[in-house]
Structure formats: structure tokens, C-alpha cells
Write a protein that holds these residues in place. Structure first.
Motif, PDB file in Angstrom:
ATOM      1  N   GLY A  38      18.997 -67.593   2.997  1.00 41.60           N
ATOM      2  CA  GLY A  38      18.556 -68.753   3.766  1.00 41.60           C
ATOM      3  C   GLY A  38      17.175 -68.559   4.375  1.00 41.60           C
ATOM      4  O   GLY A  38      16.609 -67.457   4.367  1.00 41.60           O
ATOM      5  N   GLU A  39      16.628 -69.644   4.930  1.00 44.45           N
ATOM      6  CA  GLU A  39      15.290 -69.614   5.523  1.00 44.45           C
ATOM      7  C   GLU A  39      15.217 -68.632   6.691  1.00 44.45           C
ATOM      8  O   GLU A  39      14.260 -67.865   6.821  1.00 44.45           O
ATOM      9  N   ASP A  40      16.239 -68.610   7.534  1.00 43.05           N
ATOM     10  CA  ASP A  40      16.259 -67.682   8.670  1.00 43.05           C
ATOM     11  C   ASP A  40      16.373 -66.230   8.200  1.00 43.05           C
ATOM     12  O   ASP A  40      15.759 -65.325   8.774  1.00 43.05           O
ATOM     13  N   GLY A  41      17.178 -66.009   7.163  1.00 45.79           N
ATOM     14  CA  GLY A  41      17.344 -64.655   6.624  1.00 45.79           C
ATOM     15  C   GLY A  41      16.036 -64.104   6.076  1.00 45.79           C
ATOM     16  O   GLY A  41      15.686 -62.946   6.334  1.00 45.79           O
ATOM     17  N   LEU A  42      15.306 -64.940   5.326  1.00 42.51           N
ATOM     18  CA  LEU A  42      14.009 -64.505   4.812  1.00 42.51           C
ATOM     19  C   LEU A  42      13.049 -64.239   5.957  1.00 42.51           C
ATOM     20  O   LEU A  42      12.307 -63.246   5.941  1.00 42.51           O
ATOM     21  N   GLY A  43      13.062 -65.095   6.972  1.00 38.00           N
ATOM     22  CA  GLY A  43      12.199 -64.892   8.134  1.00 38.00           C
ATOM     23  C   GLY A  43      12.458 -63.562   8.820  1.00 38.00           C
ATOM     24  O   GLY A  43      11.519 -62.856   9.221  1.00 38.00           O
ATOM     25  N   ASN A  44      13.734 -63.192   8.948  1.00 33.77           N
ATOM     26  CA  ASN A  44      14.083 -61.907   9.579  1.00 33.77           C
ATOM     27  C   ASN A  44      13.611 -60.714   8.749  1.00 33.77           C
ATOM     28  O   ASN A  44      13.126 -59.714   9.287  1.00 33.77           O
ATOM     29  N   ILE A  45      13.745 -60.809   7.416  1.00 34.38           N
ATOM     30  CA  ILE A  45      13.288 -59.715   6.549  1.00 34.38           C
ATOM     31  C   ILE A  45      11.769 -59.571   6.627  1.00 34.38           C
ATOM     32  O   ILE A  45      11.236 -58.455   6.742  1.00 34.38           O
ATOM     33  N   GLY A  51      18.423 -56.959  -8.859  1.00 33.67           N
ATOM     34  CA  GLY A  51      19.754 -56.994  -9.472  1.00 33.67           C
ATOM     35  C   GLY A  51      20.761 -56.230  -8.624  1.00 33.67           C
ATOM     36  O   GLY A  51      21.904 -56.673  -8.443  1.00 33.67           O
ATOM     37  N   LEU A  52      20.333 -55.091  -8.063  1.00 36.56           N
ATOM     38  CA  LEU A  52      21.216 -54.326  -7.182  1.00 36.56           C
ATOM     39  C   LEU A  52      21.507 -55.096  -5.894  1.00 36.56           C
ATOM     40  O   LEU A  52      22.622 -55.032  -5.360  1.00 36.56           O
ATOM     41  N   TRP A  78      19.591 -55.869   0.896  1.00 31.47           N
ATOM     42  CA  TRP A  78      18.219 -56.239   0.536  1.00 31.47           C
ATOM     43  C   TRP A  78      17.255 -55.051   0.484  1.00 31.47           C
ATOM     44  O   TRP A  78      16.317 -55.067  -0.342  1.00 31.47           O
ATOM     45  N   PRO A  79      17.409 -53.981   1.312  1.00 33.62           N
ATOM     46  CA  PRO A  79      16.440 -52.869   1.210  1.00 33.62           C
ATOM     47  C   PRO A  79      16.446 -52.179  -0.147  1.00 33.62           C
ATOM     48  O   PRO A  79      15.442 -51.568  -0.533  1.00 33.62           O
ATOM     49  N   LEU A  80      17.572 -52.251  -0.871  1.00 32.93           N
ATOM     50  CA  LEU A  80      17.626 -51.624  -2.192  1.00 32.93           C
ATOM     51  C   LEU A  80      16.569 -52.196  -3.127  1.00 32.93           C
ATOM     52  O   LEU A  80      16.041 -51.489  -3.993  1.00 32.93           O
TER      53      LEU A  80
END
Length: 414
Positions: free
Chosen positions: A44-51, A163-164, A171-173
Motif C-alpha cells: 500500500g501507499e503507506d507501506g511504501l512511504g514507511n520503507i 521474488g523472495l 521486504w529487506p530480502l
């Protein structure tokens, strides 16, 4: 040097620049147009913002120290042969600190992560630092075809990593696999990770000293480059982080090619024995202004084409900011190139002056505007801040030319 040799030299510089820029563009296209959109769709938009916010915090240390040790070795190579071991020891010590910083960010950064995500984030931070140092392999030996292959391997790693992420949700993978692919390429084919004997304490102190000085300048620069995400997250919210990222996407992509472009410039300037003269500084200034104008137009037009495809839901919200945000990033890019020229010809502390002026302007202009008037005012404030940084770098360039002239005149008189 004969005309044929001059033409050959200019052709090699141009070819090296193409290989260099192409490598980093490939990697960043993979990130910006494949990895980030996939994260946005899944989290989501918030998730991308946090990353993006977490990566901004990570980059301030990891990228800055990697680039600083890289530049320290390039600078030292101008005076003689450099040893691998001392730089590896510096980075090993920095890795311990880096992992600790990552844990602090993970626990106190304001974003919820599982323990496994925090640990992986720490490994990503260390690997990123080493990866930014590792391309010194190709700058030392002016081997920019392999430089391209290095970034190709990183891009392939990111593709496998996404893919992982799809399978695990970690997400860090995504990033860790890419960084490890790149480092493995250098480890197997390069020379800079091969221990080459003992290091005396004087050499170690010299390397640490120049690395810390360069780190101070680079950390401020990286802080400001990523400060939009940090300030927007702190003052507004994570959605504002995503909106600014989308509005400035193409401009940021251009700004990111600063690293390989500067690598080529530093590599060749290290071999150049002349001085920075008024004519050369004027050529640099005019060329920079021309690039700023052309790149801003290209990035703005490109944004109207690409953003509706990658992020259709956010297009209407961010399109009004395309010009101002892209122009800000292009000013940032131009200032970065100019400060690398200063690093070769002027005093090293000039880089710090440029970045301190930028930091003060950001704190005095951008943060108050965001707090009082919101997102739109922040975008305008950042454009002003980036212009101040560019103007300061150009002004210091001319000041260096004038200072050198005065110094030479005094020496001739004496």
C-alpha cells in the motif's frame, strides 16, 4: 599529446561515462520502476512511504561511509599505490557501528517491524555500505565496462530478491540479495578485496582522517538528499513521503546518476595535473545551467507519461508538483557534480561548506513551510534550498580560481 591521442582520450572518457551512467541507470530503473511499484501494490501507499523513510535513514550512514571510503582511496591513489587491507579494516569497523545504527532505527525509528525484519535491515545496511565502496575497483583501473556489469549483477539480484519478498513478505530480502550479488561479482573478479599485507598505524590514521572528513561532507549531503522523506514523515505523514517521491521520481533518478558520473570525473581528474582556471569554471557553469534546463523539461514530460502507468491512483494528486520537484532534484544533481570538481581542485572543506549551507537552508526554509503551510509549501521550499546549494558550489568554484590566482601572483612576485 598528438591529435589522434587527444581524440582517443576524449572518446574513451565519453565511452566510460556511457558505461558508468548506464550501469547505475539500469540498477535504479530496476528499483524505481519494478521494485518500488511492486512494494506499493503489496504493502500500500503507506507501506511504501514507511520503507522509503527507513531507507532514507539507512542511507545517511551506509551510503555516506561507503562513498567516503571510496573517494578516500581514489584521492590517495593520486599520490601513489593504495593497499586493500587498510580500507577493508576501516569498513569492517564501520560495519559494526552500522549494524548498531540499523538496530536503533529498527527499534526507535517509528515504523513497526518484526525482529527478523530488523535483523535483515541491519544486514542490508552493512551490505549497502560495502557495495558503495566496492565500485572503487573500476574507478582505480578505469574499467567502466566491468563497472556496468557490476550494476547489472546488482539489478539481477534485486529481481531475484523481489521474488523472495513475494514468497516471504520480508521486504529487506529484496535489497539484500541485490547487494550480495554485486559484492560477489567484485569478490570473484576484482582485486580490492584481496588482503595485501600488514598496515602500519600511520597509514591507518591517514585513511581514517580523510574518510571521516569526507564522511562529514557526504553525510550532510545524503541527509539533505533524503531529508524530504524524513521531514515529511515527521511533520506530515508517510503518505506525504510517497507523494513527494512520486512527484520527483524522474528528477531523483537523474540525481542518482551523480554517483557514477562523479566516479568517472574523479577518476580522470586524479590524472589531470593542471589548475582550475576561470575559463574552465565558466564552461562548467554554463554547461550545468544548460543541463538543468534540458533535464527539467525531460523529467517533467516523462513524469506525465510514466507516473500514470506505474501509479495510476496517485497521478491526479501529484501531477501539479512535477515541475517544482523535478527542478529541485536537477539543481541537486548539478551541485553534486560541481562539488566533485571542487574536491579535486580546491580545499576538501569546501564540500562541507556547500552542504552546511544546504542543511541550514533546509532547516530554515523547508521544515517551517511544511509545518505551517503543508505539502505544497514544502515542495517550493526544497526547490529554493537546492538552488542555494547549487549557487554556493558555483560561487566557491570561482572563489577557488581567484584565490589560486592571487597565490600564484604572490609566489611569482617573491
Amino acid at each position: 599529446m598528438s591529435n589522434t591521442e587527444q581524440i582517443g582520450s576524449k572518446k574513451k572518457i565519453f565511452t566510460d561515462m556511457i558505461w558508468s551512467v548506464s550501469g547505475l541507470v539500469l540498477m535504479n530503473v530496476t528499483l524505481q520502476f519494478m521494485i518500488y511499484p511492486f512494494w506499493e501494490k503489496k504493502l500500500g501507499e503507506d507501506g511504501l512511504g514507511n520503507i522509503l523513510y527507513l531507507l532514507a535513514l539507512m542511507n545517511i550512514f551506509a551510503v555516506s561511509i561507503g562513498i567516503s571510503v571510496n573517494y578516500a582511496r581514489i584521492t590517495a591513489s593520486n599520490k601513489g599505490e593504495t593497499k586493500n587491507t587498510v580500507y577493508m579494516l576501516v569498513l569492517t569497523g564501520a560495519s559494526v557501528i552500522s549494524f548498531g545504527v540499523a538496530m536503533l532505527i529498527g527499534f526507535f525509528g517509528g515504523v513497526e517491524m518484526t525482529l527478523l525484519e530488523k535483523l535483515l535491515f541491519g544486514f542490508v545496511m552493512c551490505a549497502t555500505m560495502w557495495r558503495y565502496y566496492a565500485d572503487v575497483e573500476y574507478k582505480l583501473f578505469l574499467n567502466y565496462k566491468s563497472y556496468f556489469l557490476y550494476y547489472l549483477f546488482i539489478s539481477i539480484g534485486y529481481g531475484i530478491g523481489i521474488g523472495l519478498f513475494y514468497l516471504t513478505g520480508l521486504w529487506p530480502l529484496t535489497l539484500l540479495v541485490g547487494e550480495c550479488f554485486g559484492l560477489s561479482f567484485v569478490l570473484l573478479r576484482g582485486r580490492i578485496f584481496k588482503p595485501d599485507g600488514k598496515t602500519d598505524s600511520a597509514e591507518m590514521r591517514a585513511v581514517i582522517k580523510i574518510s571521516v572528513l569526507l564522511f562529514a561532507a557526504e553525510a550532510i549531503s545524503t541527509l539533505i538528499f533524503n531529508a524530504d522523506r524524513i521531514a515529511l514523515k515527521a511533520v506530515i505523514d508517510e503518505t506525504a513521503v510517497t507523494n513527494y517521491y512520486l512527484a520527483s521520481l524522474l528528477g531523483k533518478t537523474v540525481a542518482l546518476i551523480t554517483t557514477p558520473l562523479n566516479g568517472v570525473i574523479v577518476g580522470y581528474l586524479a590524472k589531470y595535473k593542471g589548475e582550475l582556471r576561470f575559463k574552465l569554471m565558466t564552461v562548467i557553469t554554463v554547461a550545468a545551467l544548460a543541463v538543468i534546463a534540458l533535464a527539467t523539461v525531460a523529467c517533467t514530460v516523462g513524469s506525465y507519461i510514466i507516473i500514470p502507468i506505474l501509479y495510476p491512483d496517485q497521478f491526479e494528486t501529484v501531477k501539479q508538483y512535477f515541475v517544482v520537484t523535478n527542478l529541485a532534484q536537477i539543481f541537486y544533481f548539478a551541485a553534486n557534480v560541481t562539488t566533485v570538481v571542487l574536491l579535486r581542485f580546491a580545499k576538501s572543506r569546501y564540500q562541507i561548506y556547500v552542504n552546511v549551507a544546504y542543511a541550514l537552508a533546509f532547516c530554515a526554509i523547508c521544515i517551517p513551510l511544511a509545518a505551517m503551510y503543508g505539502f505544497s509549501a514544502f515542495c517550493t521550499g526544497l526547490l529554493i534550498t537546492c538552488f542555494i546549494r547549487f549557487f554556493t558550489s558555483i560561487a566557491l568554484g570561482y572563489f577557488s580560481v581567484i584565490s589560486t590566482k592571487i597565490k600564484n601572483k604572490k609566489q611569482n612576485t617573491n
